[in-house]
Design a protein around this motif. Structure first.
Motif, short mmCIF file in Angstrom:
data_model
loop_
_atom_site.label_atom_id
_atom_site.label_comp_id
_atom_site.label_asym_id
_atom_site.label_seq_id
_atom_site.Cartn_x
_atom_site.Cartn_y
_atom_site.Cartn_z
N GLY B 138 -11.44 5.48 -4.52
CA GLY B 138 -12.60 5.51 -3.64
C GLY B 138 -12.24 6.06 -2.27
O GLY B 138 -12.91 6.96 -1.74
N VAL B 139 -11.16 5.53 -1.70
CA VAL B 139 -10.75 5.96 -0.36
C VAL B 139 -10.34 7.43 -0.38
O VAL B 139 -10.70 8.21 0.52
N LEU B 140 -9.61 7.83 -1.45
CA LEU B 140 -9.20 9.24 -1.54
C LEU B 140 -10.40 10.17 -1.67
O LEU B 140 -10.47 11.22 -1.04
N THR B 141 -11.36 9.76 -2.50
CA THR B 141 -12.57 10.55 -2.65
C THR B 141 -13.26 10.72 -1.31
O THR B 141 -13.69 11.82 -0.93
N ALA B 142 -13.34 9.61 -0.57
CA ALA B 142 -14.03 9.67 0.73
C ALA B 142 -13.32 10.61 1.68
O ALA B 142 -13.96 11.24 2.52
N SER B 143 -11.99 10.73 1.57
CA SER B 143 -11.29 11.58 2.53
C SER B 143 -11.16 13.03 2.03
O SER B 143 -11.15 13.95 2.83
N LEU B 144 -11.08 13.22 0.70
CA LEU B 144 -10.87 14.58 0.19
C LEU B 144 -12.18 15.31 -0.09
O LEU B 144 -12.23 16.53 0.02
N TYR B 145 -13.19 14.61 -0.51
CA TYR B 145 -14.44 15.28 -0.91
C TYR B 145 -15.59 14.84 -0.04
O TYR B 145 -16.41 14.01 -0.40
N GLU B 174 -19.75 15.68 -15.49
CA GLU B 174 -18.68 16.42 -16.16
C GLU B 174 -17.94 17.39 -15.24
O GLU B 174 -16.71 17.50 -15.32
N PRO B 175 -18.66 18.13 -14.38
CA PRO B 175 -17.93 19.10 -13.56
C PRO B 175 -17.17 18.50 -12.38
O PRO B 175 -16.50 19.23 -11.66
N LEU B 176 -17.27 17.19 -12.16
CA LEU B 176 -16.64 16.58 -10.98
C LEU B 176 -15.12 16.64 -11.09
O LEU B 176 -14.57 16.70 -12.18
N PRO B 177 -14.42 16.62 -9.95
CA PRO B 177 -12.95 16.56 -9.98
C PRO B 177 -12.47 15.30 -10.69
O PRO B 177 -13.17 14.28 -10.70
N TRP B 178 -11.25 15.36 -11.25
CA TRP B 178 -10.75 14.24 -12.06
C TRP B 178 -10.65 12.96 -11.26
O TRP B 178 -10.83 11.86 -11.78
N LEU B 179 -10.37 13.05 -9.95
CA LEU B 179 -10.21 11.85 -9.13
C LEU B 179 -11.51 11.05 -9.09
O LEU B 179 -11.52 9.82 -9.26
N LEU B 182 -12.14 9.54 -12.45
CA LEU B 182 -11.31 8.36 -12.64
C LEU B 182 -11.95 7.14 -11.96
O LEU B 182 -12.00 6.04 -12.51
N HIS B 183 -12.47 7.38 -10.75
CA HIS B 183 -13.15 6.30 -10.02
C HIS B 183 -14.30 5.75 -10.86
O HIS B 183 -14.45 4.55 -11.00
N LEU B 184 -15.05 6.64 -11.44
CA LEU B 184 -16.21 6.23 -12.24
C LEU B 184 -15.76 5.47 -13.49
O LEU B 184 -16.25 4.37 -13.78
#
Lengths: 502, 226
Positions: B138-145, B174-179, B182-184
């Motif tokens: 979650g935190v990585l998603t918030a900072s990278l995307y 489906e097209p979302l990044p793997w990170l 994974l969160h989902l």
């Protein structure tokens, strides 16, 4: 008038010898389980002392009981919203080390130890981790340690005592202590019930027993902190709160609670008290010096026709009213007014009462020690007039039992002393003289009352000490259930094992 | 069946079914097992630094997720001004970090304190690790995307609703990044584990305490005077 019934226990502290039989009976019956090892629903403390858990009376630290905030009575622990925010961490919760770390001994080592040049020993091990520990404290670590620097001196009830009296209490020749057995007080205004966010704790209407519904308990553990007497415990294994249940399964079948039944000194009495529930809010809010009076006012006279009529309207049966009329609790609390609540200033309106100790019977004069139980009558009267010379300071007892009001303690002690003087004349001298009659009158007692008090104190039978009404369990909800629901169970066994959730 | 089909259609329904059915069974028929299983009595210092950051952080973050699910338009309207968008993103990120600190302290506490080991089950560790993965992703998603609060309403809100309304549209995620995937997936695992773990204590949040009377009396007498 909203008449309700309550089972009350009286502790006659003069008779307590501090043997802990009550605690052991309770432990064997209820708390001999994993997670409950450290709990003592009944414990006996040496006073002056710090008690169990250590310094439980320190409400600035543990924040138990009620206090007046802006003229309104509120929990000292939290407001409702604060309570929700403190679910994750409750700073007022006692730590296990405030009680003690339960321990056992590694007895297997005595058998399994390899051959050595020294005797094998059974090392103390923690009952939680199983690791070896140094035992540093226990549930009655201060037993009989009157005058000790770490226990007796740190008793919070010594507050307000002159320095010289405090020092005197620690002198070797003048050491003084008494015992204080404690169970849950089954309060009329319980702070544990009010603090429970889940609403899992409730008071039984019929006998006033305060119980935790363990199926509803969610381990928010506010009750542990909110109880000013620290008589709700958290079971670290099952994740549920537990407390004294006043042995209700025994009472329902006409037996006294295990602690009372097993009491060696026969210090405990039990019986029904009628009280007026409408008066609870008022009686809990009065100022400190009016607390005892308001409390006594709330207890109703079971012989008063008006009270009887109101009781019947509330669905209280004839047998409960009759039981209330025969109740030893009523005699001690209301008729003779010698039984007092423990720490009424916590304002939870406790329903267990204590008769303050007259003993130790040795008191101090200017010359030397003198003894009350000798046959020199002058001494009796001297102490009667000079209660301040008593070895257990009046102020100390007042801090325990009357929110600091020495007058109430004096009245009670004078009554107890007057009965003792009167009965001594009667039994030793064979006749009652005018002086002892005068003493009785001064203490506010009639001869008839004195004889009743004497009999109830020294000669009561089991049936006189414990007066239980018929609980009519056949009328209860269980009577409507399929009897096979509980087939195969023992007593109040669980339908499901009380196993820790994942 | 390809993996996308499994992770974004089949598995969500398995976990939802477990979540609903087992949770109801447990709350109704096994109420004794529902408990927060507090260990504050045994150890309190590390708990203070773990429990408070974790719970306060995660509660607010879950609340934001729920708001974005229920009122996506409101979130979009709020994000219309850049300043408000930055504030929302920043506070979400800060809360995430706070929860991350908390969960790390809690894992450290559970693995190293002897008193806590005595009351630790395998499920406790599974739950903590799953939570750790959720918070980190979650935190990585918030900072990278960046900016999650904007695209969440366009991607996750319709996807979650499509699952909840039994018309799954896996093509949305489906097209979302793997990170992010994974969160989902990890959160669906948490949902599946929920009824079998101590997580059920979330449902015991005692909000009715705010309005209930102080004292509770239960009895079988028919009182006329009160």
């Amino acid at each position: 008038m909203d008449v309700r019934t309550h089972m009350s226990m009286i502790f006659h502290l003069d008779k307590c010898i501090g043997c802990h039989t009550c605690s052991v009976a309770c432990k064997n019956l209820w708390t001999d389980r994993k997670g409950a090892e450290y709990m003592w629903w009944n414990n006996v403390e040496t006073r002056p002392g710090t008690g169990y858990p250590t310094q439980w009376e320190n409400q600035e630290h543990f924040r138990g009981g009620w206090e007046k905030k802006k003229g309104k009575l509120d929990l000292k622990l939290h407001s409702r919203l604060e309570g929700i925010f403190k679910l994750f961490y409750n700073p007022s919760l006692p730590d296990l080390r405030d009680y003690y770390e339960p321990f056992t001994f590694d007895y297997q080592n005595l058998f399994n130890s390899p051959k050595k040049n020294v005797q094998p020993i059974a090392e103390p091990i923690s009952m939680i981790t199983g690791d070896p520990i140094d035992i540093e404290t226990g549930p009655n670590w201060d037993d009989d340690l009157g005058g000790s620097n770490i226990y007796a001196k740190n008793d919070l009830n010594l507050e307000g005592l002159p320095q010289e009296v405090r020092e005197q209490m620690n002198e070797l020749e003048r050491l003084v202590f008494n015992y204080l057995p404690r169970i849950c007080n089954h309060c009329l205004n319980p702070a544990c019930v009010a603090a429970c966010p889940s609403g899992a704790i409730y008071k039984r209407d019929e006998d006033g027993v305060v119980l935790v519904n363990e199926n509803d308990c969610r381990a928010w553990r506010m009750c542990v902190a909110a109880c000013p007497y620290k008589k709700v415990y958290y079971n670290w294994n099952t994740g549920k709160s537990e407390k004294c249940i006043l042995c209700f399964p025994r009472m329902e079948t006409g037996q006294a609670p295990a602690c009372a039944h097993s009491c060696v000194g026969r210090i405990r009495y039990m019986g029904v008290l009628l009280y007026d529930a409408d008066q609870i809010p008022k009686a809990a809010e009065v100022s400190d010096d009016e607390l005892i009076a308001a409390h006594r006012e709330m207890i109703l006279d079971p012989f008063d026709p008006k009270v009887i009529a109101a009781a019947k309207e509330n669905g209280i049966g004839d047998d409960w009213i009759e039981s209330a009329q025969n109740s030893p609790a009523y005699k001690f609390v209301k008729e003779w007014e010698i039984a007092l609540p423990l720490h009424p200033e916590f304002r939870t309106m406790v329903m267990m009462y204590y008769i303050p100790p007259l003993s130790p019977v040795v008191s101090v004069t200017e010359k030397s020690l003198f003894r009350l139980d000798l046959m020199q009558e002058d001494y009796d009267f001297e102490l009667f007039d000079r209660l301040d010379a008593a070895r257990l300071p009046i102020k100390y007892l007042a801090n325990l039992f009357s929110a600091g009001d020495e007058g109430i303690i004096r009245t009670v002690l004078r009554k107890l002393l007057a009965v003792r003087i009167y009965m001594r004349r009667k039994t030793v001298h064979g006749k009652v003289d005018s002086v002892s009659r005068k003493t009785l009158a001064e203490a506010g007692l009639t001869e008839e009352q004195a004889i009743d008090m004497y009999k109830m104190t020294t000669l009561p039978t089991m049936e006189e000490r414990f007066v239980f009404p018929n609980y009519h369990r056949e009328m209860s909800i269980e009577a409507m259930l399929d009897p096979l629901t509980h087939k195969g169970e023992v007593g109040l066994g669980y339908i499901q094992q009380p196993k820790r959730g994942e | 069946m390809d993996w996308n089909q499994f992770f974004f259609v089949v598995f969500p329904y398995i976990s939802l079914a477990l979540f609903v059915a087992v949770t109801i069974y447990r709350l109704v028929y096994r109420p004794f097992t529902q408990s927060s299983l507090s260990s504050q009595l045994l150890e309190r210092k590390r708990l203070y630094w773990g429990s408070i950051p974790f719970h306060h952080g995660i509660t607010w973050i879950l609340l934001f997720h729920l708001l974005a699910l229920l009122f996506p338009k409101a979130i979009l309207v709020m994000n219309a001004t850049p300043l408000r968008l930055y504030l929302l993103e920043l506070s979400g990120f800060a809360l995430g970090l706070w929860a991350l600190v908390g969960v790390v302290v809690l894992i450290w506490r559970r693995l190293t304190t002897p008193y806590i080991k005595a009351v630790t089950s395998t499920m406790d560790i599974i739950v903590l690790l799953l939570t750790l993965v959720s918070v980190i992703t979650g935190v990585l998603t918030a900072s990278l995307y960046r900016f999650g609060s904007v695209w969440f309403t366009g991607v996750f809100t319709p996807y979650l609703w499509s699952v909840l309304l039994f018309q799954p549209r896996p093509e949305l995620v489906e097209p979302l990044p793997w990170l992010i995937q994974l969160h989902l997936i990890n959160n669906f695992i948490i949902l599946a584990v929920f009824p079998f773990s101590r997580l059920v204590h979330i449902l015991a949040l005692p909000l009715d305490y705010l309005i209930r009377p102080w004292q509770l009396v239960i009895g079988m007498r028919d009182r006329k005077n009160s």
